[in-house]
Each structure stands twice: as C-alpha cells, then as structure tokens.
Design a protein around this motif. Structure first.
Motif: not given
Length: 156
Positions: A49, A40, A36, A33
């Motif tokens: 997210g 995410y 990214f 997460y």
C-alpha cells in the motif's frame, strides 16, 4: 483510450503489491486494506500500500504537464476517477482548474486535502459515471483499472 505517463513517482506495480500481500507481510489482507482504508493508505507496518500517503507536493509537476499537454485553460473542468486523497485534484485546483474527484474510499475522502474535500464524491465507477456526457474537458484516472472487475473495464 490512450495511456500517457505524466507521473514521475516510483511506486510499486500492482503485481509487486500482490506479491507482497501473498508472500511476505500479509498472509491474509485485512478487510480495511481490501476496502482501501487506513491499512491501504497509511499503515506503514504492513509493507504494502502507500504506507503513509501524505500531501507532499509530488504531483505539482504532473499537473502542470497535464495542463500543458491538453492545452487546458483556466476553469477547464477535470474529473479524476479514483482520486484517493485528492492530491492530483488539489494541484490542478491550485492551477485554476474546475476539479472533481470520484473515490471509492471513504477513508481517503475523510483524509483528503481540506480545500478540495467538497469536490470529491464517494462513488464506485463500476456503476458508471454520474455526470452527463461531454461535461468534462478532461477525465483522468491513475492506478484504478487494476482494481476493477475485468468484466466492467470496457463499461467504465
């Protein structure tokens, strides 16, 4: 720098996302997460997210507004900093713009719209922008500044 809202989407604010991470679903955010990755962009189980960020055409009208507002012509060169999976870049591309994207997430690039994947470069803008000054007719960035080191914002 001037902020203009061309986007009609109702996404959570950075503060709301941080509260969810701290207080509800994620006691400790995963590395995926925080970098990214899948968590995410596409993990709908963690409640923060994007939770499944798929191309659905939501930025078509936004791209039209950008072109109209800035009076861009066909083949105008546009850079999007932090383009994620490239959905805005794709909409601008379909409208005849010469587009480029910079993105920090390898996952996002790998899962971008195939037609513009070659136009997106893996890059951390905290290192500067890898293009000559005045190369672009327009540079846009959406939801990037909250993720930057505060000491780097003016530089970026």
């Amino acid at each position: 720098m001037k902020e203009i809202n061309f986007f009609d989407t109702n996404q959570r604010s950075p503060a709301e996302r941080k509260n969810i991470i701290k207080n509800e679903k994620l006691k400790k955010p995963t590395n995926d997460y925080m970098n990214f990755g899948y968590d995410y962009f596409d993990n709908d189980k963690i409640g923060v997210g994007y939770g499944g960020y798929e191309y659905d055409g939501r930025y078509k009208r936004s791209a039209e507004k950008i072109i109209q507002f800035y009076k861009l012509k066909k083949n105008s060169q546009i850079l999007e900093i932090g383009c994620a999976k490239g959905f805005i870049v794709y909409e601008l591309y379909k409208l005849g713009m010469d587009v480029y994207g910079l993105e920090l997430s390898q996952y996002a690039i790998e899962n971008s719209v195939p037609e513009i994947k070659k136009k997106i470069n893996l890059y951390n803008v905290e290192n500067g922008i890898p293009f000559k000054d005045s190369y672009f007719d327009l540079v846009i960035s959406k939801e990037v500044f909250p993720h930057l080191n505060p000491k780097k914002i003016d530089f970026v």
